[in-house]
Scaffold this motif. Structure first.
Motif, PDB file in Angstrom:
ATOM      1  N   GLU A  30      79.249  46.249  51.222  1.00 43.41           N
ATOM      2  CA  GLU A  30      79.266  47.695  51.474  1.00 43.41           C
ATOM      3  C   GLU A  30      79.180  48.497  50.176  1.00 43.41           C
ATOM      4  O   GLU A  30      78.437  49.467  50.081  1.00 43.41           O
ATOM      5  CB  GLU A  30      80.542  48.084  52.241  1.00 43.41           C
ATOM      6  CG  GLU A  30      80.545  47.655  53.697  1.00 43.41           C
ATOM      7  CD  GLU A  30      79.376  48.237  54.483  1.00 43.41           C
ATOM      8  OE1 GLU A  30      79.069  49.442  54.308  1.00 43.41           O
ATOM      9  OE2 GLU A  30      78.747  47.488  55.251  1.00 43.41           O
ATOM     10  N   LYS A  31      79.957  48.078  49.165  1.00 40.53           N
ATOM     11  CA  LYS A  31      79.974  48.813  47.902  1.00 40.53           C
ATOM     12  C   LYS A  31      78.663  48.673  47.127  1.00 40.53           C
ATOM     13  O   LYS A  31      78.305  49.550  46.343  1.00 40.53           O
ATOM     14  CB  LYS A  31      81.133  48.318  47.026  1.00 40.53           C
ATOM     15  CG  LYS A  31      82.502  48.670  47.565  1.00 40.53           C
ATOM     16  CD  LYS A  31      83.581  48.119  46.653  1.00 40.53           C
ATOM     17  CE  LYS A  31      84.974  48.458  47.177  1.00 40.53           C
ATOM     18  NZ  LYS A  31      86.038  47.879  46.322  1.00 40.53           N
ATOM     19  N   SER A  32      77.949  47.590  47.335  1.00 40.02           N
ATOM     20  CA  SER A  32      76.748  47.315  46.530  1.00 40.02           C
ATOM     21  C   SER A  32      75.455  47.808  47.168  1.00 40.02           C
ATOM     22  O   SER A  32      74.379  47.567  46.625  1.00 40.02           O
ATOM     23  CB  SER A  32      76.630  45.807  46.288  1.00 40.02           C
ATOM     24  OG  SER A  32      76.363  45.134  47.511  1.00 40.02           O
ATOM     25  N   LYS A  33      75.530  48.516  48.298  1.00 43.02           N
ATOM     26  CA  LYS A  33      74.317  48.908  49.029  1.00 43.02           C
ATOM     27  C   LYS A  33      73.374  49.789  48.217  1.00 43.02           C
ATOM     28  O   LYS A  33      72.160  49.741  48.403  1.00 43.02           O
ATOM     29  CB  LYS A  33      74.688  49.598  50.338  1.00 43.02           C
ATOM     30  CG  LYS A  33      75.034  48.615  51.435  1.00 43.02           C
ATOM     31  CD  LYS A  33      75.198  49.301  52.773  1.00 43.02           C
ATOM     32  CE  LYS A  33      75.438  48.255  53.864  1.00 43.02           C
ATOM     33  NZ  LYS A  33      75.673  48.878  55.169  1.00 43.02           N
ATOM     34  N   SER A  34      73.897  50.610  47.310  1.00 47.31           N
ATOM     35  CA  SER A  34      73.024  51.495  46.533  1.00 47.31           C
ATOM     36  C   SER A  34      72.080  50.709  45.617  1.00 47.31           C
ATOM     37  O   SER A  34      71.022  51.207  45.239  1.00 47.31           O
ATOM     38  CB  SER A  34      73.863  52.472  45.703  1.00 47.31           C
ATOM     39  OG  SER A  34      74.677  51.750  44.795  1.00 47.31           O
ATOM     40  N   PHE A  35      72.441  49.484  45.282  1.00 44.60           N
ATOM     41  CA  PHE A  35      71.580  48.650  44.432  1.00 44.60           C
ATOM     42  C   PHE A  35      70.332  48.176  45.182  1.00 44.60           C
ATOM     43  O   PHE A  35      69.374  47.726  44.567  1.00 44.60           O
ATOM     44  CB  PHE A  35      72.358  47.433  43.923  1.00 44.60           C
ATOM     45  CG  PHE A  35      73.288  47.749  42.800  1.00 44.60           C
ATOM     46  CD1 PHE A  35      72.954  47.451  41.490  1.00 44.60           C
ATOM     47  CD2 PHE A  35      74.507  48.369  43.053  1.00 44.60           C
ATOM     48  CE1 PHE A  35      73.802  47.755  40.449  1.00 44.60           C
ATOM     49  CE2 PHE A  35      75.366  48.662  42.013  1.00 44.60           C
ATOM     50  CZ  PHE A  35      75.013  48.366  40.710  1.00 44.60           C
ATOM     51  N   PHE A  36      70.355  48.261  46.504  1.00 46.81           N
ATOM     52  CA  PHE A  36      69.249  47.744  47.312  1.00 46.81           C
ATOM     53  C   PHE A  36      68.465  48.855  48.021  1.00 46.81           C
ATOM     54  O   PHE A  36      67.551  48.564  48.773  1.00 46.81           O
ATOM     55  CB  PHE A  36      69.796  46.765  48.355  1.00 46.81           C
ATOM     56  CG  PHE A  36      70.486  45.582  47.744  1.00 46.81           C
ATOM     57  CD1 PHE A  36      69.767  44.462  47.367  1.00 46.81           C
ATOM     58  CD2 PHE A  36      71.854  45.590  47.523  1.00 46.81           C
ATOM     59  CE1 PHE A  36      70.391  43.373  46.790  1.00 46.81           C
ATOM     60  CE2 PHE A  36      72.484  44.511  46.950  1.00 46.81           C
ATOM     61  CZ  PHE A  36      71.762  43.395  46.583  1.00 46.81           C
ATOM     62  N   ASP A  37      68.835  50.106  47.763  1.00 49.18           N
ATOM     63  CA  ASP A  37      68.158  51.230  48.403  1.00 49.18           C
ATOM     64  C   ASP A  37      66.802  51.449  47.730  1.00 49.18           C
ATOM     65  O   ASP A  37      66.731  51.763  46.533  1.00 49.18           O
ATOM     66  CB  ASP A  37      69.026  52.489  48.281  1.00 49.18           C
ATOM     67  CG  ASP A  37      68.492  53.628  49.119  1.00 49.18           C
ATOM     68  OD1 ASP A  37      67.319  53.578  49.535  1.00 49.18           O
ATOM     69  OD2 ASP A  37      69.253  54.588  49.353  1.00 49.18           O
ATOM     70  N   HIS A  38      65.710  51.294  48.487  1.00 55.54           N
ATOM     71  CA  HIS A  38      64.375  51.401  47.894  1.00 55.54           C
ATOM     72  C   HIS A  38      64.035  52.839  47.471  1.00 55.54           C
ATOM     73  O   HIS A  38      63.099  53.058  46.715  1.00 55.54           O
ATOM     74  CB  HIS A  38      63.306  50.886  48.878  1.00 55.54           C
ATOM     75  CG  HIS A  38      63.175  51.704  50.115  1.00 55.54           C
ATOM     76  ND1 HIS A  38      64.020  51.555  51.199  1.00 55.54           N
ATOM     77  CD2 HIS A  38      62.302  52.685  50.442  1.00 55.54           C
ATOM     78  CE1 HIS A  38      63.669  52.407  52.138  1.00 55.54           C
ATOM     79  NE2 HIS A  38      62.633  53.101  51.711  1.00 55.54           N
TER      80      HIS A  38
END
Length: 198
Positions: A117-125
């Motif tokens: 949940e915390k790391s989702k911004s790293f995968f936002d295209h």
């Protein structure tokens, strides 16, 4: 008499006048060939090791092959321990490495997901990551290939998994960043300063 019958008669006459082979020479050739065959056959049998040789003769041991063990390579730390703990707590990732690759013309960033949940911004295209070179303030983006897209993992398939390593590859035109230099990584609201490139 026709030409065909003349030819047949000549052939038979030549065959009749031809001397037969010497029987002694034929016997010697046969004996020689048999001797060669027996010599080679005996040599192969004596040199061969049966599959169950270790069972028949306990002194003969067939060593078991053991694959070589690869040496573990310790990668230098990207950040100090305090910063690493802060990033893990807030962003749910562990920075693993930041290394020059492709002859120094790209920078390979690896990180491990600790909290999905915390790391989702790293995968936002939609978010465009940047490396800011602290020496020159140059901004290095992730290259975009025509058929493959950006050199990074994205979350379109909703397949982020914890304890898995992911990557981003930043361009480094003219090998601008050298090994040992410090950069700042900016990914949306995420910002990590003084990361050392190896």
């Amino acid at each position: 008499m026709s030409d065909k019958s003349k030819l047949t008669e000549i052939c038979y006459d030549e065959g009749a006048n031809r001397p037969e082979g010497n029987p002694l020479v034929i016997i010697m050739v046969v004996v020689f060939c048999v001797g060669l065959i027996l010599t080679f056959a005996t040599g192969f049998v004596e040199g061969a090791v049966p599959l169950d040789a270790s069972k028949q003769n306990p002194q003969v041991s067939i060593p078991k092959w053991i694959p070589p063990v690869a040496q573990k390579v310790e990668l230098p730390s990207v950040v100090d321990e305090k910063t690493a703990n802060e990033l893990a707590e807030r962003w749910g990732i562990e920075l693993l490495s930041l290394r020059l690759t492709a002859g120094g013309y790209m920078i390979d960033f690896r990180f491990r997901v600790l909290d999905v949940e915390k790391s989702k911004s790293f995968f936002d295209h939609r978010v465009k990551p940047l490396l800011v070179v602290e020496r020159s303030n140059a901004k290095l983006p992730i290259p975009m290939a025509a058929k493959v897209g950006a050199f990074r993992a994205t979350n379109r398939g909703k397949n982020i998994k914890p304890d898995k390593t992911y990557y981003m590859v930043f361009g480094n035109p003219d090998a601008h960043v050298k090994s040992g230099e410090k950069v700042t990584m900016v990914i949306g609201e995420f910002k990590a300063e003084h990361l050392i490139v190896h």
